[in-house]
Design a protein around this motif. Structure first.
Motif, PDB file in Angstrom:
ATOM      1  N   MET A  80      -7.828  -3.822   1.045  1.00 18.47           N
ATOM      2  CA  MET A  80      -6.653  -4.162   0.224  1.00 18.47           C
ATOM      3  C   MET A  80      -5.388  -4.179   1.089  1.00 18.47           C
ATOM      4  SD  MET A  80      -5.165  -1.875  -2.924  1.00 18.47           S
ATOM      5  CE  MET A  80      -3.716  -1.071  -2.286  1.00 18.47           C
TER       6      MET A  80
ATOM      7  N   LEU B  47       0.848   3.680  -3.979  1.00 17.36           N
ATOM      8  CA  LEU B  47      -0.449   2.988  -4.041  1.00 17.36           C
ATOM      9  C   LEU B  47      -0.382   1.819  -5.030  1.00 17.36           C
ATOM     10  CD1 LEU B  47      -3.439   2.729  -3.392  1.00 17.36           C
ATOM     11  CD2 LEU B  47      -3.914   4.589  -4.994  1.00 17.36           C
ATOM     12  N   ARG B  48       0.227   2.074  -6.189  1.00 14.35           N
ATOM     13  CA  ARG B  48       0.343   1.000  -7.190  1.00 14.35           C
ATOM     14  C   ARG B  48       1.243  -0.120  -6.649  1.00 14.35           C
ATOM     15  NH1 ARG B  48       3.674   1.100 -12.369  1.00 14.35           N
ATOM     16  NH2 ARG B  48       2.924  -0.701 -13.557  1.00 14.35           N
TER      17      ARG B  48
ATOM     18  N   LEU C  91     -12.560  -0.815  -6.807  1.00 15.03           N
ATOM     19  CA  LEU C  91     -11.150  -0.726  -6.399  1.00 15.03           C
ATOM     20  C   LEU C  91     -10.282  -0.193  -7.543  1.00 15.03           C
ATOM     21  CD1 LEU C  91      -9.326  -1.206  -3.957  1.00 15.03           C
ATOM     22  CD2 LEU C  91      -8.900  -3.523  -4.795  1.00 15.03           C
TER      23      LEU C  91
ATOM     24  N   LEU D 239      -9.841   0.241   0.023  1.00 11.31           N
ATOM     25  CA  LEU D 239      -8.386   0.388   0.171  1.00 11.31           C
ATOM     26  C   LEU D 239      -7.944  -0.179   1.518  1.00 11.31           C
ATOM     27  CD1 LEU D 239      -7.791   3.940  -1.366  1.00 11.31           C
ATOM     28  CD2 LEU D 239      -7.199   1.722  -2.375  1.00 11.31           C
TER      29      LEU D 239
ATOM     30  N   ALA E  29       1.034   8.058  -6.083  1.00  7.32           N
ATOM     31  CA  ALA E  29       0.536   7.081  -7.063  1.00  7.32           C
ATOM     32  C   ALA E  29       1.432   5.843  -7.085  1.00  7.32           C
ATOM     33  CB  ALA E  29       0.477   7.729  -8.446  1.00  7.32           C
ATOM     34  N   GLU E  30       2.748   6.072  -6.997  1.00  8.38           N
ATOM     35  CA  GLU E  30       3.673   4.939  -7.080  1.00  8.38           C
ATOM     36  C   GLU E  30       3.560   4.051  -5.838  1.00  8.38           C
ATOM     37  OE1 GLU E  30       7.603   6.130  -8.296  1.00  8.38           O
ATOM     38  OE2 GLU E  30       6.841   6.960 -10.183  1.00  8.38           O
TER      39      GLU E  30
ATOM     40  N   PHE F 242       4.467   1.977 -20.894  1.00 10.75           N
ATOM     41  CA  PHE F 242       3.375   1.329 -21.632  1.00 10.75           C
ATOM     42  C   PHE F 242       3.211   1.932 -23.037  1.00 10.75           C
ATOM     43  CE2 PHE F 242       2.567  -0.016 -17.364  1.00 10.75           C
ATOM     44  CZ  PHE F 242       2.091  -1.322 -17.520  1.00 10.75           C
TER      45      PHE F 242
ATOM     46  N   HIS G 178      -7.218   4.200  -9.758  1.00 11.42           N
ATOM     47  CA  HIS G 178      -6.953   5.035 -10.930  1.00 11.42           C
ATOM     48  C   HIS G 178      -7.546   6.433 -10.779  1.00 11.42           C
ATOM     49  CE1 HIS G 178      -6.009   1.226 -13.516  1.00 11.42           C
ATOM     50  NE2 HIS G 178      -5.149   1.450 -12.562  1.00 11.42           N
TER      51      HIS G 178
ATOM     52  N   VAL H 221      -5.305   8.622  -8.934  1.00  9.83           N
ATOM     53  CA  VAL H 221      -4.036   9.362  -8.848  1.00  9.83           C
ATOM     54  C   VAL H 221      -3.052   8.792  -9.859  1.00  9.83           C
ATOM     55  CG1 VAL H 221      -4.074  10.232  -6.485  1.00  9.83           C
ATOM     56  CG2 VAL H 221      -3.347   7.879  -6.918  1.00  9.83           C
ATOM     57  N   GLY H 222      -2.146   9.652 -10.315  1.00  5.14           N
ATOM     58  CA  GLY H 222      -1.136   9.209 -11.275  1.00  5.14           C
ATOM     59  C   GLY H 222      -1.746   9.007 -12.647  1.00  5.14           C
ATOM     60  N   GLY H 223      -1.133   8.125 -13.430  1.00  2.00           N
ATOM     61  CA  GLY H 223      -1.617   7.919 -14.782  1.00  2.00           C
ATOM     62  C   GLY H 223      -0.835   6.823 -15.463  1.00  2.00           C
ATOM     63  N   VAL H 224      -0.967   6.786 -16.783  1.00  2.00           N
ATOM     64  CA  VAL H 224      -0.230   5.805 -17.579  1.00  2.00           C
ATOM     65  C   VAL H 224       0.959   6.530 -18.212  1.00  2.00           C
ATOM     66  CG1 VAL H 224      -0.401   4.095 -19.423  1.00  2.00           C
ATOM     67  CG2 VAL H 224      -2.416   4.623 -18.036  1.00  2.00           C
TER      68      VAL H 224
ATOM     69  N   PHE I 204      -9.342 -10.942  -9.428  1.00  2.00           N
ATOM     70  CA  PHE I 204      -9.848 -10.224  -8.246  1.00  2.00           C
ATOM     71  C   PHE I 204     -10.547 -11.186  -7.288  1.00  2.00           C
ATOM     72  CE2 PHE I 204      -9.035  -5.670  -8.354  1.00  2.00           C
ATOM     73  CZ  PHE I 204      -8.464  -5.532  -9.612  1.00  2.00           C
TER      74      PHE I 204
ATOM     75  N   SER J 153      -8.231  -1.887 -20.455  1.00  2.00           N
ATOM     76  CA  SER J 153      -8.833  -2.734 -19.419  1.00  2.00           C
ATOM     77  C   SER J 153      -9.834  -1.971 -18.559  1.00  2.00           C
ATOM     78  CB  SER J 153      -7.736  -3.337 -18.539  1.00  2.00           C
ATOM     79  OG  SER J 153      -6.858  -2.331 -18.081  1.00  2.00           O
TER      80      SER J 153
ATOM     81  N   PRO K  67      -2.884  -8.392 -12.183  1.00  2.00           N
ATOM     82  CA  PRO K  67      -3.632  -8.195 -13.440  1.00  2.00           C
ATOM     83  C   PRO K  67      -2.870  -7.287 -14.411  1.00  2.00           C
ATOM     84  CG  PRO K  67      -5.040  -7.802 -11.529  1.00  2.00           C
ATOM     85  CD  PRO K  67      -3.648  -7.957 -11.015  1.00  2.00           C
TER      86      PRO K  67
HETATM   87  C1  HEM Z   1      -7.282  -4.982 -13.753  1.00  5.29           C
HETATM   88  C2  HEM Z   1      -6.637  -4.287 -12.832  1.00  5.29           C
HETATM   89  C3  HEM Z   1      -5.608  -3.242 -13.131  1.00  5.29           C
HETATM   90  C4  HEM Z   1      -4.876  -3.036 -14.268  1.00  5.29           C
HETATM   91  C5  HEM Z   1      -4.882  -3.858 -15.537  1.00  5.29           C
HETATM   92  C6  HEM Z   1      -4.058  -1.884 -14.033  1.00  5.29           C
HETATM   93  C7  HEM Z   1      -3.192  -1.339 -14.956  1.00  5.29           C
HETATM   94  C8  HEM Z   1      -2.471  -0.181 -14.790  1.00  5.29           C
HETATM   95  C9  HEM Z   1      -1.563   0.386 -15.754  1.00  5.29           C
HETATM   96  C10 HEM Z   1      -1.242  -0.199 -17.112  1.00  5.29           C
HETATM   97  C11 HEM Z   1      -1.066   1.514 -15.231  1.00  5.29           C
HETATM   98  C12 HEM Z   1      -0.027   2.462 -15.838  1.00  5.29           C
HETATM   99  C13 HEM Z   1       1.271   2.339 -15.069  1.00  5.29           C
HETATM  100  C14 HEM Z   1       2.325   3.314 -15.489  1.00  5.29           C
HETATM  101  O1  HEM Z   1       2.382   3.684 -16.660  1.00  5.29           O
HETATM  102  O2  HEM Z   1       3.134   3.703 -14.650  1.00  5.29           O
HETATM  103  C15 HEM Z   1      -1.647   1.673 -13.936  1.00  5.29           C
HETATM  104  C16 HEM Z   1      -1.388   2.724 -13.097  1.00  5.29           C
HETATM  105  C17 HEM Z   1      -1.818   2.770 -11.799  1.00  5.29           C
HETATM  106  N1  HEM Z   1      -2.568   1.838 -11.141  1.00  5.29           N
HETATM  107 FE1  HEM Z   1      -3.473   0.246 -11.963  1.00  5.29          FE
HETATM  108  N2  HEM Z   1      -4.298  -1.406 -12.784  1.00  5.29           N
HETATM  109  C18 HEM Z   1      -5.232  -2.199 -12.194  1.00  5.29           C
HETATM  110  C19 HEM Z   1      -5.726  -2.075 -10.918  1.00  5.29           C
HETATM  111  C20 HEM Z   1      -5.284  -1.179  -9.985  1.00  5.29           C
HETATM  112  C21 HEM Z   1      -5.693  -1.140  -8.602  1.00  5.29           C
HETATM  113  C22 HEM Z   1      -6.714  -2.094  -7.978  1.00  5.29           C
HETATM  114  C23 HEM Z   1      -5.013  -0.133  -8.016  1.00  5.29           C
HETATM  115  C24 HEM Z   1      -5.064   0.340  -6.589  1.00  5.29           C
HETATM  116  C25 HEM Z   1      -6.096   0.245  -5.780  1.00  5.29           C
HETATM  117  C26 HEM Z   1      -4.201   0.495  -9.027  1.00  5.29           C
HETATM  118  C27 HEM Z   1      -3.401   1.604  -8.836  1.00  5.29           C
HETATM  119  C28 HEM Z   1      -2.737   2.257  -9.855  1.00  5.29           C
HETATM  120  C29 HEM Z   1      -2.084   3.542  -9.678  1.00  5.29           C
HETATM  121  C30 HEM Z   1      -2.057   4.396  -8.411  1.00  5.29           C
HETATM  122  C31 HEM Z   1      -1.517   3.867 -10.897  1.00  5.29           C
HETATM  123  C32 HEM Z   1      -0.721   5.130 -11.255  1.00  5.29           C
HETATM  124  C33 HEM Z   1       0.740   4.859 -11.102  1.00  5.29           C
HETATM  125  C34 HEM Z   1       1.620   6.044 -11.401  1.00  5.29           C
HETATM  126  O3  HEM Z   1       1.135   7.085 -11.859  1.00  5.29           O
HETATM  127  O4  HEM Z   1       2.824   5.941 -11.168  1.00  5.29           O
HETATM  128  N3  HEM Z   1      -4.368  -0.186 -10.212  1.00  5.29           N
HETATM  129  N4  HEM Z   1      -2.504   0.619 -13.692  1.00  5.29           N
END
Ligand code: HEM
Length: 440
Positions: free
Chosen positions: A263, A51-52, A169, A260, A48-49, A184, A174, A176-179, A156, A229, A143
């Protein structure tokens, strides 16, 4: 491509997942839930980390100017408010030691994401190499959850994705992983416990649970409506995209794979990516010629054999015949120019893409005749018909004119002037009969 290639190290890292010759990338995301520090950070997930991190690196791309994209600039941007959390520094630190002149951080990150997703039973994404790392931060532009739907659509669009692709996308990311509450707290409260020190709430089965109303995605059902969001994004086309994903997991996986891939292949306009890497069926690994004390030349290294057939999966590598036949520097061959490469249990390896075996080479080369190329004759069965692998026709080229001598070379640590004192030895063939050891 044919061997050797500037992408050899990346092909190795793509093809060899664990064991002998592996880069350690796949081990870092195995099992799929693996957390950083060999599992010592519960609630965090390397897949997850990574990918993010890749998304945040790419998300500053400007499709009008062609600047930004997946270029490793995230390494200079980790203290920005849009990059909250330890994930980015942890990811950069993991890949840093793997960087070389042939393997940029941005290529390694793209490769890592592709391998991690595949290892988590996600879609297959082709890996195209050639990314060049930025040397400084780019403009911000990731974003953030508190922004409006209109802002997200515009962000986007700047990145090169339309409003429907944005929904897809985000849903893909979203899964894998989480908030995490530690990062946050404005979106989650009360999730931190001794077993869940980061207070993670997983996204889980994103489309199905969103449609059937059981989602726990804290960006959909979080207590703070301003940061929900995903709720605004998923509903922005009347739930059509999410409904389709909930009805067909195959459709979801295939759309995710495409998006992906796009991306990860969003790179600065000045960068041209190479063709997708496919595992080479037969490939030399870490070949070297050593000029020994008695004036002989010793060829060492390995031959790697990769296949996807049932025979490849069923073979016992200890029984496989693997023979090297070389050509000398005058273009001659002789029955004595051959050696058998042998298997040993220390050579065991695995690949996410098929079956893989390594064999050890240890052959004496007559210095007066030398070597210029070789072919490999091999079979999966002990007495099966041999396949000749000749690297697309010309054999595997191997020069004996200037040979780096690792055993005679050494270097010190980086000193206070940021330089390294090194003794580099090369073996230079100054006449056809007498190789000479030269110290630089
Ligand atoms: C409007 C667009 C997006 C917003 C506002 C957003 C916001 C967030 C937020 C707030 C988290 C929580 C992070 C944490 O607590 O560690 C998160 C997690 C994550 N996001 Fe997004 N995200 C967006 C788009 C995307 C996209 C396009 C991808 C990949 C294709 C992505 C991949 C991830 C992943 C994999 C996690 C989990 C991270 C973890 O568990 O360590 N996000 N996102």
């Amino acid at each position: 491509y044919t061997w050797p290639s500037p992408f050899d190290a990346l092909e190795d890292a793509y093809t060899v997942s664990s064991g002998f010759g592996s880069s350690g990338i796949v081990d870092e995301v195995t099992p799929c839930s693996q957390s950083p520090g060999s599992g010592s950070a519960p609630g965090r997930q390397n897949t997850a980390e990574w990918l993010r991190t890749a998304y945040h690196d790419m998300a500053t791309y400007n499709s009008t100017t062609g600047l930004g994209g997946l270029d490793g600039s995230i390494g200079f941007e980790t203290n920005r408010p849009e990059n909250v959390g330890s994930a980015f520094n942890t990811t950069v630190s993991f890949f840093a030691p793997l960087q070389t002149a042939q393997t940029s951080f941005s290529d390694l990150l793209a490769l890592g994401v592709i391998l991690a997703i595949k290892n988590c039973a996600g879609p297959s994404v082709a890996f195209r190499p050639g990314r060049i790392d930025a040397t400084e931060a780019g403009p911000p532009g990731v974003p953030q959850p508190q922004e409006s739907l209109q802002t997200h659509i515009a962000e986007f669009a700047r990145q090169g994705f339309n409003a429907t692709e944005m929904i897809a996308l985000v849903a893909c990311g979203h899964t894998v992983g989480g908030v995490h509450e530690v990062d946050f707290p404005q979106s989650i409260q009360g999730a931190i416990t001794p077993d869940n020190p980061d207070g993670v709430v997983h996204f889980d089965n994103i489309a199905t649970q969103y449609i059937n109303g059981s989602t726990v995605d804290q960006l959909v059902v979080g207590f703070n409506h301003t940061t929900n969001s995903d709720a605004a994004i998923f509903a922005s086309d009347g739930n059509q995209t999410m409904l389709g994903f909930a009805q067909s997991n195959d459709d979801f996986l295939s759309r995710c794979g495409d998006l992906l891939g796009r991306m990860l292949n969003t790179v600065p306009a000045s960068v041209e990516l190479g063709d997708a890497i496919e595992p080479l069926p037969v490939k030399p690994y870490q070949l070297s010629l050593v000029f020994n004390a008695t004036g002989g030349l010793q060829l060492t290294g390995n031959i790697r054999i990769f296949g996807t057939s049932a025979a490849a999966a069923a073979t016992n590598p200890a029984d496989m015949p693997v023979q090297l036949l070389w050509t000398d520097r005058h273009g001659e061959t002789s029955p004595s120019y051959s050696t058998t490469a042998t298997w040993g249990s220390f050579l065991e390896a695995t690949s996410l893409f098929g079956s893989i075996q390594f064999f050890d080479i240890n052959a004496f080369i007559d210095p007066s005749a030398g070597i210029s190329s070789f072919v490999v004759d091999w079979a999966y069965d002990a007495d099966g018909p041999l396949t000749k692998s000749d690297n697309g026709g010309g054999g595997f080229p191997f020069q004996d004119v200037v040979i780096f001598q690792r055993v005679n070379s050494c270097h010190g640590a980086v000193n206070e002037n940021s330089t390294i004192n090194a003794v580099v030895c090369i073996c230079l063939r100054i006449s056809s009969h007498t190789p000479e050891l030269l110290r630089l």
